[in-house]
Design an enzyme around this catalytic site. Structure first.
Site, PDB file in Angstrom:
ATOM      1  N   GLU A 209       2.550  13.556   5.741  1.00 12.16           N
ATOM      2  CA  GLU A 209       3.586  12.326   5.768  1.00 12.16           C
ATOM      3  C   GLU A 209       3.309  12.072   4.180  1.00 12.16           C
ATOM      4  O   GLU A 209       4.007  12.180   2.880  1.00 12.16           O
ATOM      5  CB  GLU A 209       4.093  12.065   5.991  1.00 12.16           C
ATOM      6  CG  GLU A 209       5.401  10.748   6.324  1.00 12.16           C
ATOM      7  CD  GLU A 209       5.419   9.968   7.299  1.00 12.16           C
ATOM      8  OE1 GLU A 209       5.936   8.658   6.886  1.00 12.16           O
ATOM      9  OE2 GLU A 209       4.665  10.378   8.811  1.00 12.16           O
ATOM     10  N   ASP A 210       2.281  11.975   3.893  1.00 10.20           N
ATOM     11  CA  ASP A 210       2.226  11.263   2.684  1.00 10.20           C
ATOM     12  C   ASP A 210       1.197  11.802   0.983  1.00 10.20           C
ATOM     13  O   ASP A 210       1.283  11.177   0.102  1.00 10.20           O
ATOM     14  CB  ASP A 210       1.045   9.822   2.691  1.00 10.20           C
ATOM     15  CG  ASP A 210       1.871   9.172   4.076  1.00 10.20           C
ATOM     16  OD1 ASP A 210       2.919   8.846   3.801  1.00 10.20           O
ATOM     17  OD2 ASP A 210       1.050   7.922   4.003  1.00 10.20           O
TER      18      ASP A 210
END
Length: 184
Positions: free
Chosen positions: A61-62
């Site tokens: 996600e990051d």
């Protein structure tokens, strides 16, 4: 018992991906969060796959990279930690995008995604939420109230589903109740 070599390798990967990130409201290096999530999972005696996935739960996600770099990261996780860990990481990764609509719509999309996941996904999300709630007081009170309502909804969905560790779920419910009284 968690394989120390795999655990340390996962921490190094998380440190690399989260290198310049900090926790909202605190300024603390972000990597402290996934490590704390894994420690919660260890405390509850969860599997090695769940603990490793806890360390890595936000890396996909990051990651600030191209689609190809994200796919390479997924392959690296599968190769180094196994497809079970990758499955939990992907199941615990937000799938909503800004263009999907307002926050409520995005939260619904993500909760549905998490609920469809394995027991490992549920347990990692519970540990993630437990740790996120531990520094809720550093955030805007209006946002904190909204966040607590969203997490109550997540807990209710996990409780209906029955896959999550029962003690973890009960402890998270208790944590939410205590915080709700502080943010009335």
């Amino acid at each position: 018992m968690v394989n120390e070599i795999a655990y340390n390798k996962a921490k190094l990967l998380a440190e690399k991906i989260h290198l310049l990130q900090t926790r909202a409201g605190t300024g603390i290096p972000y990597v402290t969060h996934p490590i704390a999530v894994s420690e919660i999972l260890i405390k509850y005696g969860r599997s090695e796959e769940e603990v490793i996935a806890g360390v890595l739960h936000d890396v996909v996600e990051d990651m600030d990279g191209t689609e190809e770099e994200v796919e390479n990261l997924k392959r690296e996780i599968a190769r180094d930690f196994g497809t079970a860990v990758l499955s939990i990481v992907l199941g615990a990764t937000k799938i909503s995008k800004k263009e999907d609509g307002n926050r409520l719509t995005r939260v619904k999309i993500d909760i549905y995604h998490y609920v469809m996941g394995s027991a490992g996904v549920h347990n990692v999300k519970i540990a993630d939420t437990m740790h996120n709630l531990s520094d809720l007081s550093t955030l805007d009170p209006a946002f904190a109230k909204k966040y607590l309502r969203e997490k109550e909804w997540l807990v209710a969905e996990f409780a209906k589903n029955g896959k999550a560790d029962k003690q973890m779920l009960a402890d998270l419910q208790a944590q939410i109740e205590v915080l709700k009284s502080q943010f009335q």
